[in-house]
Scaffold this motif. Structure first.
Motif, PDB file in Angstrom:
ATOM      1  N   LEU A   9      -6.234 -39.293 -14.848  1.00 36.17           N
ATOM      2  CA  LEU A   9      -6.083 -39.308 -13.287  1.00 36.17           C
ATOM      3  C   LEU A   9      -4.530 -39.148 -13.115  1.00 36.17           C
ATOM      4  O   LEU A   9      -3.910 -38.377 -12.068  1.00 36.17           O
ATOM      5  CB  LEU A   9      -6.379 -40.716 -12.724  1.00 36.17           C
ATOM      6  N   LEU A  10      -3.541 -39.714 -13.893  1.00 33.50           N
ATOM      7  CA  LEU A  10      -2.285 -39.424 -13.549  1.00 33.50           C
ATOM      8  C   LEU A  10      -1.580 -38.278 -13.624  1.00 33.50           C
ATOM      9  O   LEU A  10      -0.962 -37.685 -12.995  1.00 33.50           O
ATOM     10  CB  LEU A  10      -1.364 -40.519 -14.565  1.00 33.50           C
ATOM     11  N   LEU A  11      -2.167 -37.536 -14.767  1.00 34.44           N
ATOM     12  CA  LEU A  11      -1.747 -36.260 -15.130  1.00 34.44           C
ATOM     13  C   LEU A  11      -2.487 -35.117 -14.218  1.00 34.44           C
ATOM     14  O   LEU A  11      -1.702 -34.336 -13.724  1.00 34.44           O
ATOM     15  CB  LEU A  11      -2.509 -35.945 -16.694  1.00 34.44           C
ATOM     16  N   ALA A  12      -3.652 -35.473 -13.802  1.00 37.67           N
ATOM     17  CA  ALA A  12      -4.312 -34.823 -12.817  1.00 37.67           C
ATOM     18  C   ALA A  12      -3.392 -34.842 -11.210  1.00 37.67           C
ATOM     19  O   ALA A  12      -3.256 -33.777 -10.628  1.00 37.67           O
ATOM     20  CB  ALA A  12      -5.553 -35.020 -12.393  1.00 37.67           C
ATOM     21  N   THR A  13      -3.160 -36.077 -11.127  1.00 41.87           N
ATOM     22  CA  THR A  13      -2.377 -36.136  -9.697  1.00 41.87           C
ATOM     23  C   THR A  13      -1.131 -35.542 -10.018  1.00 41.87           C
ATOM     24  O   THR A  13      -0.685 -34.804  -8.854  1.00 41.87           O
ATOM     25  CB  THR A  13      -2.254 -37.757  -9.577  1.00 41.87           C
ATOM     26  N   ALA A  14      -0.238 -35.596 -10.783  1.00 39.06           N
ATOM     27  CA  ALA A  14       0.943 -34.953 -11.041  1.00 39.06           C
ATOM     28  C   ALA A  14       0.794 -33.508 -10.957  1.00 39.06           C
ATOM     29  O   ALA A  14       1.685 -32.946 -10.512  1.00 39.06           O
ATOM     30  CB  ALA A  14       1.439 -35.447 -12.427  1.00 39.06           C
ATOM     31  N   VAL A  15      -0.205 -32.852 -11.731  1.00 38.33           N
ATOM     32  CA  VAL A  15      -0.395 -31.635 -11.589  1.00 38.33           C
ATOM     33  C   VAL A  15      -0.710 -31.040 -10.190  1.00 38.33           C
ATOM     34  O   VAL A  15      -0.190 -29.988  -9.582  1.00 38.33           O
ATOM     35  CB  VAL A  15      -1.711 -30.992 -12.485  1.00 38.33           C
ATOM     36  N   ILE A  16      -1.596 -31.823  -9.472  1.00 36.57           N
ATOM     37  CA  ILE A  16      -1.836 -31.450  -8.111  1.00 36.57           C
ATOM     38  C   ILE A  16      -0.731 -31.386  -7.176  1.00 36.57           C
ATOM     39  O   ILE A  16      -0.212 -30.625  -6.328  1.00 36.57           O
ATOM     40  CB  ILE A  16      -2.873 -32.510  -7.438  1.00 36.57           C
ATOM     41  N   ILE A  17       0.166 -32.671  -7.461  1.00 32.97           N
ATOM     42  CA  ILE A  17       1.424 -32.685  -6.633  1.00 32.97           C
ATOM     43  C   ILE A  17       2.459 -31.652  -7.002  1.00 32.97           C
ATOM     44  O   ILE A  17       2.949 -30.846  -6.249  1.00 32.97           O
ATOM     45  CB  ILE A  17       2.182 -34.138  -7.177  1.00 32.97           C
ATOM     46  N   ALA A  18       2.506 -31.101  -8.342  1.00 33.56           N
ATOM     47  CA  ALA A  18       3.308 -30.232  -8.783  1.00 33.56           C
ATOM     48  C   ALA A  18       2.806 -28.687  -8.062  1.00 33.56           C
ATOM     49  O   ALA A  18       3.684 -28.063  -7.636  1.00 33.56           O
ATOM     50  CB  ALA A  18       3.477 -30.236 -10.429  1.00 33.56           C
ATOM     51  N   LEU A  19       1.429 -28.688  -8.054  1.00 36.54           N
ATOM     52  CA  LEU A  19       1.090 -27.296  -7.694  1.00 36.54           C
ATOM     53  C   LEU A  19       1.464 -27.491  -6.027  1.00 36.54           C
ATOM     54  O   LEU A  19       1.636 -26.097  -5.525  1.00 36.54           O
ATOM     55  CB  LEU A  19      -0.509 -27.139  -8.050  1.00 36.54           C
ATOM     56  N   ALA A  20       1.184 -28.572  -5.254  1.00 35.61           N
ATOM     57  CA  ALA A  20       1.609 -28.402  -3.928  1.00 35.61           C
ATOM     58  C   ALA A  20       2.786 -28.176  -3.842  1.00 35.61           C
ATOM     59  O   ALA A  20       3.372 -27.116  -2.895  1.00 35.61           O
ATOM     60  CB  ALA A  20       0.945 -29.835  -3.199  1.00 35.61           C
ATOM     61  N   LEU A  21       3.826 -28.828  -4.574  1.00 37.53           N
ATOM     62  CA  LEU A  21       5.418 -28.504  -4.379  1.00 37.53           C
ATOM     63  C   LEU A  21       5.476 -27.085  -4.911  1.00 37.53           C
ATOM     64  O   LEU A  21       6.443 -26.661  -4.073  1.00 37.53           O
ATOM     65  CB  LEU A  21       5.947 -29.472  -5.110  1.00 37.53           C
ATOM     66  N   ILE A  22       5.104 -26.733  -5.673  1.00 37.64           N
ATOM     67  CA  ILE A  22       5.364 -25.185  -6.291  1.00 37.64           C
ATOM     68  C   ILE A  22       4.811 -24.203  -5.135  1.00 37.64           C
ATOM     69  O   ILE A  22       5.454 -23.330  -4.657  1.00 37.64           O
ATOM     70  CB  ILE A  22       4.681 -24.921  -7.650  1.00 37.64           C
ATOM     71  N   ALA A  23       3.354 -24.518  -4.457  1.00 34.20           N
ATOM     72  CA  ALA A  23       3.006 -23.593  -3.463  1.00 34.20           C
ATOM     73  C   ALA A  23       4.103 -23.903  -2.329  1.00 34.20           C
ATOM     74  O   ALA A  23       4.407 -22.857  -1.824  1.00 34.20           O
ATOM     75  CB  ALA A  23       1.708 -24.149  -3.101  1.00 34.20           C
ATOM     76  N   ASN A  24       4.432 -25.002  -1.824  1.00 37.22           N
ATOM     77  CA  ASN A  24       5.395 -25.187  -0.898  1.00 37.22           C
ATOM     78  C   ASN A  24       6.691 -24.318  -1.126  1.00 37.22           C
ATOM     79  O   ASN A  24       7.332 -23.661  -0.296  1.00 37.22           O
ATOM     80  CB  ASN A  24       5.465 -26.558  -0.386  1.00 37.22           C
ATOM     81  N   ALA A  25       7.187 -24.618  -2.208  1.00 39.53           N
ATOM     82  CA  ALA A  25       8.514 -24.094  -2.664  1.00 39.53           C
ATOM     83  C   ALA A  25       7.997 -22.297  -2.718  1.00 39.53           C
ATOM     84  O   ALA A  25       9.070 -21.582  -2.143  1.00 39.53           O
ATOM     85  CB  ALA A  25       9.058 -24.576  -3.997  1.00 39.53           C
ATOM     86  N   ALA A  26       7.024 -21.928  -3.109  1.00 41.50           N
ATOM     87  CA  ALA A  26       6.763 -20.314  -2.950  1.00 41.50           C
ATOM     88  C   ALA A  26       6.943 -20.004  -1.692  1.00 41.50           C
ATOM     89  O   ALA A  26       7.529 -18.853  -1.591  1.00 41.50           O
ATOM     90  CB  ALA A  26       5.514 -20.100  -3.962  1.00 41.50           C
ATOM     91  N   VAL A  27       6.122 -20.786  -0.692  1.00 41.98           N
ATOM     92  CA  VAL A  27       6.027 -20.218   0.534  1.00 41.98           C
ATOM     93  C   VAL A  27       7.553 -20.387   1.272  1.00 41.98           C
ATOM     94  O   VAL A  27       7.990 -19.481   2.043  1.00 41.98           O
ATOM     95  CB  VAL A  27       5.121 -21.253   1.344  1.00 41.98           C
ATOM     96  N   SER A  28       8.092 -21.260   0.950  1.00 43.36           N
ATOM     97  CA  SER A  28       9.542 -21.474   1.415  1.00 43.36           C
ATOM     98  C   SER A  28      10.556 -20.225   0.880  1.00 43.36           C
ATOM     99  O   SER A  28      11.324 -19.793   1.595  1.00 43.36           O
ATOM    100  CB  SER A  28      10.090 -22.855   1.119  1.00 43.36           C
TER     101      SER A  28
END
Length: 629
Positions: A9-28
């Motif tokens: 769960l911790l790894l999945a959450t970290a991956v989701i947060i990382a993907l969300a931040l990566i997506a946000n960083a990519a859009v930005s």
């Protein structure tokens, strides 16, 4: 490590947060990149246009100075005008060339050679061809050694070319402007003509060199397209990616090209990307730490459930353990389901424990009873074998009695014949009658033995009937045989009584006959009649003895069959005893397996085993064996 649900769960959450931040960083990033590209293009265009206008203004100002000489073309004294323009316009030299005569007047009065014809000079031809002021390509001045261009302006009179004014001017100022253009430290600009000749470049050695030295792509065609392009063109110059923006120089075929270093221009974008990556790492680490602490708190109760299940699965589990059912979340539901499951398992195991204890006790009693029954069955078989031997002896005795009876019948017949022959054998008759009396006594004894055998046989048949009744369906055939034996025993007893009665009567008659003979010999007719009656009785005794012998033989066969069946029953009892022992072992193993769990204490009363019935059955068997014995 990934086997833990918490870690996953911790790894999945970290991956989701990382993907969300990566997506946000990519859009930005792409948004900023687009705006940055637009800003770079605007800034580059502004730099090119501003400096291009400066250079254009420099060219235009010098061209306008020459064009101002239009009114002085036919002046009588042109030298002062040329000199004033040379001084005011920073020209190195000014001059006027006339079309009709080919004469050239210089500001300082210099006389050109006789073969000097300005009309074939490039600056003259260019101005005439253009019909307006032109600027020639730079060249190196022989006096100053610097770069110089010639600006030429044509003048007309009455629609006809009259003269062309020219002026040589150093382009040091233009070179300085070009060298000063540096939007970024590694960026630069260069001034190039339409044919690709470099007019000004930060590297003085490249002046008047073809632009293809900077890049093979910088040919005249590319420069022409670059002049018309609205967006910067990307090109590799000096092993670095550059953005090229062109600005035409008014009044010339020149163009100012600004080469912006793309890496330095996008440094801010890379800084944004780096800060986004750092933010991503920090946010993910922070989220992992915070979420790890939260999951540790949330999974604490789930770990309690896991530990309880591990305790039970280890074989030493405490089934009396119950988990707290606090809340309505999934953990509370799991705890509730676990408690229900453990309660059911505990109830089943308690039932198994009680049943195993009952089975253990019952198996022990069955094994004990089987051993007792086996021992008693062996004793019964032994007694039956002895009875069979006794019956065989009785059979032998009965056969001997039958032989004696036949022999007595023959003797009686002989006595009858002797009696008919006369009284000479009276003495022999007396002796024979005494032998008959002795034989009668023996027959009486034998009949007593037969009567005892019949009594014992009747008892055996009675006990066999009792055992057959206990055996149930399997002893039905044995009961039939026991009934037949009992009937034969009854008939043997009756025959024995009859024989004993006949023997008693015969003894009395023999005694009477003997007394008569001793008293001086009764008449022979009475003796013959008595002998005939004795012969008849002995014949009947012989027949009865034969029948008794046949009945005893049948009894012997029945007893042998009973002995065989008793041996089979003994074998079955042994097998039952072994099975009871195995059942007891399995019950002990079951009790041992259930004993590995800790269970609640409940009513552990065992199923009632009727020891009274068992003891009564044992007593009945013992009584039957005693009777058989």
């Amino acid at each position: 490590m990934l086997s833990s649900l918490r870690v996953r769960l911790l790894l999945a959450t970290a991956v989701i947060i990382a993907l969300a931040l990566i997506a946000n960083a990519a859009v930005s990033y792409f948004t900023i990149q687009r705006h940055n590209d637009q800003q770079i293009a605007r800034n580059l265009s502004d730099v090119a246009q501003g400096n291009g206008r400066t250079i254009s203004a420099w060219v235009t100002s010098h061209a306008e100075m020459l064009e101002a000489m239009e009114n002085s073309v036919r002046a009588d004294h042109l030298d002062p005008v040329l000199k004033a323009m040379q001084a005011s316009g920073s020209f190195l030299a000014t001059y006027m060339a006339y079309q009709d005569t080919g004469e050239t007047i210089f500001y300082d009065g210099w006389e050109p050679p006789a073969d000097f014809d300005p009309r074939v000079r490039p600056w003259y031809e260019g101005a005439v061809a253009a019909g307006e002021s032109i600027v020639t390509l730079p060249y190196i001045d022989t006096v100053t050694g610097g770069l110089v261009v010639t600006i030429a302006s044509p003048f007309e009179r009455n629609g006809q070319l009259a003269a062309v004014a020219g002026g040589d001017v150093a382009i040091d100022e233009v070179v300085s402007i070009v060298e000063a253009i540096a939007p970024t430290p590694s960026s630069f600009a260069f001034l190039v003509a339409a044919d690709g000749t470099l007019i000004a470049h930060p590297d003085a050695e490249l002046s008047l060199e073809p632009a293809t030295r900077l890049s093979p792509q910088l040919d005249s065609a590319f420069l022409s397209n670059l002049k018309q392009a609205s967006e910067p063109e990307r090109m590799v110059l000096a092993e670095r990616s550059r953005l090229l923006q062109s600005q035409p120089i008014a009044g010339t075929d020149w163009q100012l090209v600004v080469a912006l270093d793309e890496r330095e221009a996008t440094a801010g974008l890379r800084a944004v990307l780096g800060s986004s990556a750092l933010t991503l790492v920090l946010v993910v680490l922070g989220a992992v730490l915070v979420l790890g602490a939260l999951l540790t708190l949330m999974f604490r109760r789930l770990q309690v459930v896991r530990d309880a299940m591990i305790d039970i699965a280890s074989g030493d589990g405490d089934l009396t353990l119950r988990l707290p059912e606090v809340g309505r979340d999934e953990v509370a539901q799991i705890a509730s389901a676990f408690n229900r499951f453990v309660s059911r398992i505990e109830s089943v195991l308690i039932t198994i424990r009680e049943a195993s204890e009952s089975v253990t006790v019952a198996a022990g009693e069955i094994a004990t009873g089987g051993q007792d029954l086996s021992r008693r069955t062996e004793n019964a078989a032994s007694s039956l074998q002895q009875s069979s031997a006794s019956i065989e002896e009785i059979t032998s005795t009965v056969e001997h009695t039958a032989d004696s009876a036949r022999h007595a019948s023959e003797l009686s017949q002989s006595a009858s014949e002797v009696a008919t022959r006369g009284g000479e054998v009276v003495g022999q008759v007396v002796s024979t009658m005494e032998e008959i009396t002795a034989s009668s006594e023996r027959i009486g004894n034998i009949v007593k033995v037969m009567d005892g055998i019949a009594f014992q046989t009747n008892l055996l048949a009675l006990n066999a009937s009792v055992e057959a009744a206990r055996a149930g369906e399997q002893g039905r055939g044995f009961a039939v045989v026991a009934g037949e034996v009992r009937q034969l025993a009854t008939r043997s007893a009756e025959a024995s009584r009859e024989i004993r009665g006949l023997i008693d009567a015969s003894g009395q008659k023999v005694a009477s006959g003997t007394e008569l003979v001793r008293r001086a010999g009764a008449t022979m007719e009475e003796l013959v009649a008595g002998v005939n009656r004795v012969a008849k009785v002995l014949g009947e005794i012989s027949v009865a003895a034969g029948e008794q012998s046949d009945g005893i033989g049948q009894v012997n066969v029945a007893v042998a069959e009973l002995d065989r069946m008793t041996q089979q029953n003994a074998a079955l009892v042994e097998e039952s005893t072994v099975a009871a022992e195995q059942l007891k072992e399995q019950a002990d193993r079951l009790a041992e397996a259930v004993g590995g769990f800790k269970l609640s204490e409940r009513n552990r009363s065992l199923p009632a085993v009727s020891r009274a019935d068992n003891s009564s059955g044992t007593s009945a068997q013992q009584r039957a064996l005693a009777e058989l014995a």
